[in-house]
Design a protein around this motif. Structure first.
Motif, PDB file in Angstrom:
ATOM      1  N   ARG A 103      67.545  56.119  34.883  1.00  0.00           N
ATOM      2  CA  ARG A 103      67.440  57.476  35.403  1.00  0.00           C
ATOM      3  C   ARG A 103      68.412  58.440  34.716  1.00  0.00           C
ATOM      4  O   ARG A 103      69.366  58.030  34.065  1.00  0.00           O
ATOM      5  CB  ARG A 103      67.707  57.481  36.916  1.00  0.00           C
ATOM      6  N   ASP A 146      70.929  62.801  38.271  1.00  0.00           N
ATOM      7  CA  ASP A 146      70.323  62.368  39.529  1.00  0.00           C
ATOM      8  C   ASP A 146      71.207  61.343  40.242  1.00  0.00           C
ATOM      9  O   ASP A 146      71.297  61.336  41.472  1.00  0.00           O
ATOM     10  CB  ASP A 146      68.934  61.767  39.288  1.00  0.00           C
ATOM     11  N   LEU A 182      54.704  70.483  42.419  1.00  0.00           N
ATOM     12  CA  LEU A 182      55.608  70.140  41.321  1.00  0.00           C
ATOM     13  C   LEU A 182      55.102  70.750  40.022  1.00  0.00           C
ATOM     14  O   LEU A 182      53.895  70.790  39.782  1.00  0.00           O
ATOM     15  CB  LEU A 182      55.691  68.619  41.141  1.00  0.00           C
ATOM     16  N   ASP A 232      55.013  65.678  46.952  1.00  0.00           N
ATOM     17  CA  ASP A 232      55.398  66.852  46.185  1.00  0.00           C
ATOM     18  C   ASP A 232      54.393  67.214  45.093  1.00  0.00           C
ATOM     19  O   ASP A 232      54.584  68.204  44.400  1.00  0.00           O
ATOM     20  CB  ASP A 232      56.774  66.632  45.526  1.00  0.00           C
ATOM     21  N   ASP A 240      64.052  59.413  47.369  1.00  0.00           N
ATOM     22  CA  ASP A 240      62.643  59.529  46.972  1.00  0.00           C
ATOM     23  C   ASP A 240      62.532  59.928  45.505  1.00  0.00           C
ATOM     24  O   ASP A 240      61.665  59.434  44.773  1.00  0.00           O
ATOM     25  CB  ASP A 240      61.935  60.565  47.844  1.00  0.00           C
ATOM     26  N   LEU A 241      63.410  60.816  45.079  1.00  0.00           N
ATOM     27  CA  LEU A 241      63.403  61.264  43.687  1.00  0.00           C
ATOM     28  C   LEU A 241      63.793  60.132  42.749  1.00  0.00           C
ATOM     29  O   LEU A 241      63.121  59.888  41.742  1.00  0.00           O
ATOM     30  CB  LEU A 241      64.365  62.444  43.523  1.00  0.00           C
ATOM     31  N   ILE A 242      64.859  59.432  43.090  1.00  0.00           N
ATOM     32  CA  ILE A 242      65.371  58.390  42.192  1.00  0.00           C
ATOM     33  C   ILE A 242      64.412  57.206  42.104  1.00  0.00           C
ATOM     34  O   ILE A 242      64.327  56.518  41.081  1.00  0.00           O
ATOM     35  CB  ILE A 242      66.776  57.929  42.646  1.00  0.00           C
ATOM     36  N   SER A 269      65.725  62.548  50.546  1.00  0.00           N
ATOM     37  CA  SER A 269      65.016  63.255  49.467  1.00  0.00           C
ATOM     38  C   SER A 269      65.512  62.798  48.100  1.00  0.00           C
ATOM     39  O   SER A 269      64.717  62.616  47.166  1.00  0.00           O
ATOM     40  CB  SER A 269      65.209  64.768  49.617  1.00  0.00           C
ATOM     41  N   ALA A 270      66.818  62.606  47.972  1.00  0.00           N
ATOM     42  CA  ALA A 270      67.388  62.153  46.702  1.00  0.00           C
ATOM     43  C   ALA A 270      66.927  60.736  46.370  1.00  0.00           C
ATOM     44  O   ALA A 270      66.667  60.406  45.208  1.00  0.00           O
ATOM     45  CB  ALA A 270      68.916  62.213  46.763  1.00  0.00           C
ATOM     46  N   ASP A 314      61.129  57.548  42.435  1.00  0.00           N
ATOM     47  CA  ASP A 314      59.819  58.085  42.045  1.00  0.00           C
ATOM     48  C   ASP A 314      58.813  58.084  43.188  1.00  0.00           C
ATOM     49  O   ASP A 314      57.617  57.869  42.969  1.00  0.00           O
ATOM     50  CB  ASP A 314      59.226  57.301  40.861  1.00  0.00           C
ATOM     51  N   LYS A 315      59.284  58.326  44.400  1.00  0.00           N
ATOM     52  CA  LYS A 315      58.385  58.433  45.553  1.00  0.00           C
ATOM     53  C   LYS A 315      58.107  59.912  45.787  1.00  0.00           C
ATOM     54  O   LYS A 315      58.695  60.562  46.635  1.00  0.00           O
ATOM     55  CB  LYS A 315      59.020  57.809  46.799  1.00  0.00           C
ATOM     56  N   ARG A 316      57.166  60.487  44.981  1.00  0.00           N
ATOM     57  CA  ARG A 316      56.952  61.935  44.992  1.00  0.00           C
ATOM     58  C   ARG A 316      55.542  62.315  45.414  1.00  0.00           C
ATOM     59  O   ARG A 316      55.053  63.389  45.084  1.00  0.00           O
ATOM     60  CB  ARG A 316      57.212  62.515  43.602  1.00  0.00           C
TER      61      ARG A 316
END
Length: 287
Positions: free
Chosen positions: A186, A190, A240, A236, A227-229, A224-225, A231-233
């Motif tokens: 990553r 992040d 996006l 969004d 989910d981002l790290i 939320s962070a 890749d659970k998007r």
């Protein structure tokens, strides 16, 4: 004359627009072109991964001597690998630091079995992330860490200071285990966001008077962070922007379909008008 000048300006503008779009797409594709790692470096990464497997297995067996031997092998391999196309400088440093810290744990008389297992797991996850960039093993921690956040949020809602502290410790243990591997896969920024959130939550949870509202907001940002790290998007995708890896070929083709016929028509009009015999006002009157 004014009309002709206007048409020339339009043709020139259209040409510039098409060249700019195509040039931008070419630069984007060149920027996205991956740097391929050499076969020798990939072979060394595989060796490193096998040694990491051995370290974890030997740790569970309590074979400290065998563990240290494998760690020395990894320590010798690390500086011989060219990491371009494999990971970033931060990823390389995370690998080296995980080995250094693991050696300290195994050499410490105060280290517990859990400490050594976590140290071995860190090396294993880092090595696995290097060899399996698309599906690294640390992805399996998402459900565990999501549950950690849920337990923390529940404890915050109930304003249970003891359970809040326990939830923070549990989350921190899991996060520290995968953190070195995150630097392999990553963007470091992040990972730093997660570090900042973790530091804030830990500080708030140990305060004399816990501000539960702050902890509640921080835990939402933490989820939320994560989910981002991980890749659970899915939620969004509707808003996006296009990702950096998006293929711009379709955009080039669309612009070409629009611009090229316009250029062709404008060019034909200019050529046709030059071929016509111009008739003056006096000559019209004679006809």
């Amino acid at each position: 004359m004014f009309v002709h000048g206007y048409r020339r300006m339009f043709v020139l503008f259209a040409l510039c627009l098409m060249l700019a779009v195509m040039g931008g797409c070419i630069r984007q594709e060149q920027k996205q072109k991956p740097v391929m790692a050499g076969a020798d470096d990939l072979h060394k990464i595989e060796q490193l991964n096998r040694a990491a497997d051995d370290i974890y297995k030997l740790t569970t067996e309590g074979n400290v001597v065998g563990v240290l031997e494998r760690m020395n092998e990894i320590s010798a391999l690390i500086p011989t690998i060219k990491y371009g196309g494999i990971t970033s400088v931060e990823g390389m440093n995370a690998l080296a630091q995980s080995v250094v810290q693991a050696k300290r744990s195994f050499n410490s008389v105060y280290a517990t079995q859990q400490d050594t297992l976590i140290a071995a797991a860190k090396i294993k996850l880092v090595a696995d992330a290097l060899t399996h960039p698309n599906e690294p093993m640390w992805h399996q921690y998402y459900k565990v860490m999501k549950e950690d956040v849920r337990v923390l949020q529940l404890a915050v809602q109930q304003k249970n200071e003891t359970q809040v502290g326990q939830a923070v410790v549990r989350y921190e243990r899991h996060y520290s285990t995968i953190r070195p591997a995150l630097f392999i896969s990553r963007d470091p920024s992040d990972v730093e966001k997660l570090d900042s959130l973790m530091s804030f939550i830990k500080t708030q949870s140990t305060a004399k008077a816990i501000a539960y509202e702050n902890l509640a907001n921080a835990s939402e940002h933490l989820q939320s962070a994560l989910d981002l790290i991980f890749d659970k998007r899915e939620e969004d995708t509707a808003y996006l922007p296009l990702g950096q890896n998006a293929n711009p070929t379709w955009w080039t083709m669309l612009m070409a379909v629009i611009i090229i016929p316009v250029l062709a028509f404008a060019g034909w009009r200019m050529y046709a008008e030059r071929s016509l015999v111009k008739v003056g006002r006096n000559e019209k009157e004679k006809l």
